[in-house]
Each structure stands twice: as C-alpha cells, then as structure tokens.
Design an enzyme around this catalytic site. Structure first.
Site, PDB file in Angstrom:
ATOM      1  N   TYR A 140      44.793  13.252 -21.959  1.00  0.00           N
ATOM      2  CA  TYR A 140      43.433  12.820 -21.613  1.00  0.00           C
ATOM      3  C   TYR A 140      42.961  11.753 -22.599  1.00  0.00           C
ATOM      4  O   TYR A 140      42.503  10.673 -22.210  1.00  0.00           O
ATOM      5  CB  TYR A 140      42.467  14.014 -21.621  1.00  0.00           C
ATOM      6  CG  TYR A 140      41.021  13.587 -21.673  1.00  0.00           C
ATOM      7  CD1 TYR A 140      40.410  13.010 -20.561  1.00  0.00           C
ATOM      8  CD2 TYR A 140      40.264  13.732 -22.834  1.00  0.00           C
ATOM      9  CE1 TYR A 140      39.086  12.587 -20.612  1.00  0.00           C
ATOM     10  CE2 TYR A 140      38.949  13.322 -22.889  1.00  0.00           C
ATOM     11  CZ  TYR A 140      38.370  12.750 -21.776  1.00  0.00           C
ATOM     12  OH  TYR A 140      37.061  12.327 -21.832  1.00  0.00           O
ATOM     13  N   LYS A 178      31.709  22.996 -15.192  1.00  0.00           N
ATOM     14  CA  LYS A 178      32.889  22.619 -15.984  1.00  0.00           C
ATOM     15  C   LYS A 178      33.738  23.807 -16.428  1.00  0.00           C
ATOM     16  O   LYS A 178      34.811  23.623 -16.989  1.00  0.00           O
ATOM     17  CB  LYS A 178      32.461  21.807 -17.212  1.00  0.00           C
ATOM     18  CG  LYS A 178      31.897  20.435 -16.856  1.00  0.00           C
ATOM     19  CD  LYS A 178      31.481  19.646 -18.083  1.00  0.00           C
ATOM     20  CE  LYS A 178      32.662  19.294 -18.952  1.00  0.00           C
ATOM     21  NZ  LYS A 178      32.282  18.475 -20.115  1.00  0.00           N
TER      22      LYS A 178
END
Length: 310
Positions: A140, A178
């Site tokens: 990421y 999330k």
C-alpha cells in the site's frame, strides 16, 4: 461540478461535507459501493450524481467529457495496509491515479489527491517530503510512494494544479465502514458501548502517532483548492501523541477509567509504524497557518458525534 472519488469513503465523504458547508452541492461522487454499508456516509449530504468507479474509469480512458469540472479530489484507493495483493493494489492505487491525473492535465483541471504517511515506512524521525526519507513497509505504502514519484516528474511541466497530501493518522466521523482499519478511538468507543473493557496493545504509551482530525484534513484540502498551490505536502498536526492519549480522551468522555492491555500481535511486528510526526515546514511555507486539533480536542468532538443518538 466538483468530483470526489472515494466520496462515500472516510476522507472523501468529509470533503463532500466540507463542500456542502460552503454551499456547494454540484458534486459527483465516484466510489465502489459493493460494501453497501458505506452509503450511510452520504445520507446526510447533498450531491448531484453518483458513478461507480469502474464506469468512471471507462469514461476517463475514453476521453469522454464529463461536463464543466472545477476540480477533482481523488480520495479513492485501497487503503488497507494489510492487503498484500500487489497487482490489485497497483491497479487500484497507481494506474487508476495516473489515468485520472492525465485526464486533468489535458483539461487543466485542478487535481488534489490522497497520498499517505505510509510512504515513510518505519522511520522514527525526519518525516520530510523528499526521496531520501521514503522507504515504505508495505505494498500500500509503495503504491502511494510510486505515484508521488510519478507526480514529481510531471510537476515542473504542469500547467494546472497538482497537489498530494500525505495523510498521517486520520480519525473522526464517517470511518465506521473501515472495520479493522478504523481508528483506535472508534474501536475503543465501540467496546465501551458494548459493555466491554476497552483494549490497547501493551506499550501503547510508547507508540506515538501524528493523529489528525478528519475535519482538519478536509479544511486543508479546500484551502489548497482555493489557493491554487501545487506540490506534495504532509498533512498531520506536527505533534506525535500516544495511543494512550487517545484512550484517555475516549475514557474521559465516557467517564470511565479502566483499560485492558493485550499482547502486541506477532503478525504486526516489523510492519508497524511505532512513531510518526509530520514535518509541517512545507505546508506552513505554502501559507496554511490554521491550527490543528489536539487528540484531546479531536477525540472529544468525535465522541460527541459517534454518540449523538445515544
């Protein structure tokens, strides 16, 4: 029209709210609502249209005109630091961003995008927007770093605004979808409301992050659009505060005092940022001079929002 990719997500929906607060509602939200729970981030907001992110990319790549676009806030990405499918991550975070950037450059549309403090990796000092300080720990972080590098090549020749924000530890309203990636404050609040004892990793007084309130993040985004400034900027408070401080503020709101400390998981060892603190020199030099909320201030405001219907 203003386009917000990831507009049903955490930071994107807060940018939509900040635009609404300024009376702006001609907004196209682009997102992936496969996780249908994210719709709750939009129910109290006013937008003009919604488009799936894949359909949007097809239109972008075909060169199709989308109307009179004032700016694009590109917040859409896979933001999971525990996702290790590199092909998915690079397609989603790197290639998609490049397509959108070039669409904006060709039309001189301001392009404001989400980078990340994950670009800095495991360092414990000198979080400075320069290549020698960047060494991401996960794919990421690498996807965000590589796009920043791509932008750096283009910036000197660009005829329109390009600005990237390296978000530090953002917390606040509209992050509930999330799951495990939501903030410590969110999880502690959930545990307390479920009648459980709030849990922190052992040593949390020593883990310090630059926790930045999402309302401040949205305000910086809007300020830069108005200023027209370009570049890559850290977006944190410039203060490292401990996870313990987050817990203390959460407990204070709930009028509780006890906390349970749990062992630090093996799977996170060596892949966990133990310390982050944004160097705000470039942000301040660009002219942004407003203060950022402390953890005590931001968490208290966030707790009031989370528990508003309680």
């Amino acid at each position: 029209m203003i386009i917000v990719t990831g507009g049903a997500g955490f930071i994107g929906s807060n940018i939509v709210k900040a635009l609404n607060d300024k009376g702006i509602t001609d907004i196209l939200v682009v997102d992936n609502l496969k996780d249908g729970t994210k719709f709750v981030n939009l129910v109290d907001l006013n937008i003009a249209d919604y488009m799936d992110k894949e359909d949007f990319l097809i239109q972008i790549m075909s060169g199709e005109e989308l109307g009179d676009i004032e700016a694009i806030f590109h917040e859409g990405a896979c933001s999971s630091t525990t996702e290790w499918d590199g092909k998915y991550m690079m397609d989603n975070n790197y290639q998609y961003s490049k397509e959108l950037l070039h669409y904006c450059l060709e039309r001189e549309i301001p392009f404001l995008y989400a980078s990340s403090a994950a670009t800095y990796g495991g360092r414990t000092s000198d979080f400075i927007e320069s290549r020698e300080y960047e060494k991401p720990l996960n794919v990421y972080g690498y996807s965000k770093f590589l796009f920043d590098e791509y932008v750096r090549q283009i910036l000197p020749e660009a005829n329109s605004q390009i600005v990237g924000f390296r978000y530090f530890n953002v917390y606040g309203p509209r992050e509930g979808h999330k799951g495990s990636m939501a903030s410590v404050a969110f999880h502690l609040n959930t545990q307390l409301n479920n009648g459980e004892s709030p849990k922190l990793f052992e040593g949390s007084e020593n883990f310090k992050r630059d926790f930045v309130y999402v309302g401040d993040v949205a305000a910086v985004n809007l300020w830069f659009l108005e200023s027209g400034k370009s570049g890559i900027f850290n977006l944190g408070t410039g203060r490292a505060e401990s996870f313990q401080a987050v817990a203390d503020a959460t407990l204070a709101y709930h009028k509780k005092s006890s906390i349970e400390y749990i062992p630090f998981p093996d799977k996170l060892k060596g892949r966990y940022q133990a310390f982050t603190q944004a160097d705000l020199t470039n942000l301040r030099n660009a002219g942004y001079d407003k203060p950022f909320k402390t953890v005590a201030e931001g968490v208290t405001e966030y707790m009031a929002w989370l528990n508003r219907d309680a």
